[in-house]
Design an enzyme around this catalytic site. Structure first.
Site, short mmCIF file in Angstrom:
data_model
loop_
_atom_site.label_atom_id
_atom_site.label_comp_id
_atom_site.label_asym_id
_atom_site.label_seq_id
_atom_site.Cartn_x
_atom_site.Cartn_y
_atom_site.Cartn_z
CG ASP A 1 -1.52 1.03 1.80
OD1 ASP A 1 -2.64 1.51 0.32
OD2 ASP A 1 -2.54 1.67 2.58
CB SER A 2 -0.19 5.19 -0.27
OG SER A 2 -0.60 4.95 0.46
CB CYS B 1 -3.51 0.79 -2.09
SG CYS B 1 -3.63 2.27 -2.70
CD GLU C 1 0.28 6.34 6.35
OE1 GLU C 1 1.52 6.09 6.26
OE2 GLU C 1 -0.13 4.99 5.53
CB CYS D 1 -9.53 5.03 1.16
SG CYS D 1 -7.59 5.26 1.81
CG HIS E 1 -4.82 4.50 4.84
ND1 HIS E 1 -4.22 4.20 3.70
CD2 HIS E 1 -3.63 4.50 5.55
CE1 HIS E 1 -2.62 4.20 3.18
NE2 HIS E 1 -3.14 5.29 4.71
N1 DGL Z 1 -4.89 3.12 0.92
C1 DGL Z 1 -5.18 4.20 -0.15
C2 DGL Z 1 -5.88 3.14 -1.13
O1 DGL Z 1 -6.89 2.48 -0.09
C3 DGL Z 1 -4.07 4.54 -0.34
C4 DGL Z 1 -4.71 6.39 -0.23
C5 DGL Z 1 -3.46 7.25 -0.27
O2 DGL Z 1 -2.35 7.09 0.09
O3 DGL Z 1 -4.04 8.04 -0.53
O4 DGL Z 1 -6.49 3.85 -1.44
#
Ligand code: DGL
Length: 266
Positions: free
Chosen positions: A11-12, A74, A152, A184, A186
């Protein structure tokens, strides 16, 4: 046949851990490798070309570690690059997409809200998802800048989280949605606060569990499940500051085992 090779998940940043948790619950014996591309996080405000290039590089790195399957945990990276990754690699690549299909079955009043990043919402994959599953359903897409940054930083509750979520959820509540999709990875870490704000009458959908089930089915179908009987291990990598990332991963991963995050340049 079986394979002792690890599963790669990336993931990011730390958001993909919400998916990895579901994979761990379902596949306790598999070895897992997690990669947080923290030096480039958040992807949601990056140009799509950069997200695409990062996704390709991370997948190459995972493959160089000998993984048997990759989970692009992600939505933003999946939306930018999933098709290309599948073209480039012969191992199974599993991606994420906002759960509009299940939401279209769950909603009773035909009004669905989606929380996701700007890149995901603007992407072609999302557009085609809406075309396929939003027949007769009003879909309200809400980008949520700032939320990823809070997760984060390890902030999953408190005043800042409340304020930001109220702001974003307000537009969905005003539209009277009865189903909210977390688009997302997160956001599941914010689920208790999200549920509190939207109340009992609104269903909140997270795709992590469905993805874990899909991973398990693919491993079975491809004869790739491990034959190990001991609990699987976890390895963590980041492009960010390892101490910082380690602190947040330790909080979110919430395992009794000591974790170590290794810094790599990818
Ligand atoms: N966790 C991510 C997603 O599912 C990326 C969020 C990000 O880095 O902006 O989209």
């Amino acid at each position: 046949m079986s394979s002792p090779a690890p599963i790669g998940i990336f993931d990011s940043g730390v958001g993909g851990l919400s998916v990895m948790q579901k994979i761990r619950e379902l596949l306790p014996q598999e070895d897992l490798i997690y990669f947080a591309d923290s030096a480039y996080c958040p992807y949601g405000i990056c140009p799509p070309e950069l997200v695409h290039n990062r996704t390709l590089a991370l997948c190459d790195f995972m493959v160089s570690l000998g993984v048997k399957l990759v989970v692009v945990a992600c939505n933003t990276a999946s939306s930018a690059s999933l098709n290309k990754l599948r073209e480039l690699h012969s191992i199974p690549i599993i991606g994420m997409e906002p759960a509009l299909k299940p939401a279209s079955h769950i909603t009773k009043n035909k009004r669905v809200g989606i929380l996701a990043t700007g890149v995901t919402i603007a992407g072609e994959r999302f557009n085609s998802l809406i075309k396929r599953y939003a027949n007769g359903i009003k879909v309200i897409s809400q980008p949520c800048p700032g939320l990823v940054e809070l997760v984060e930083a390890g902030e999953t509750n408190g005043e800042k989280v409340d304020q930001m979520l109220k702001l974003y959820l307000d537009s969905l509540i005003k539209e009277n949605v009865d189903t909210v999709v977390l688009g997302c990875t997160h956001y599941p870490f914010l689920n208790p606060v999200i549920k509190m704000i939207v109340g009992d009458g609104v269903e909140v959908i997270d795709t992590g569990e469905a993805v874990a089930k899909w991973v398990s089915q693919v491993l079975k179908k491809e004869d790739l499940k491990t034959s190990h009987i001991n609990p699987g291990t976890e390895r963590f990598y980041t492009t960010g500051e390892p101490e910082k990332v380690q602190e947040v991963i330790a909080k979110l991963w919430n395992s009794s085992r000591q974790i170590t995050v290794k810094h790599v340049v990818v």
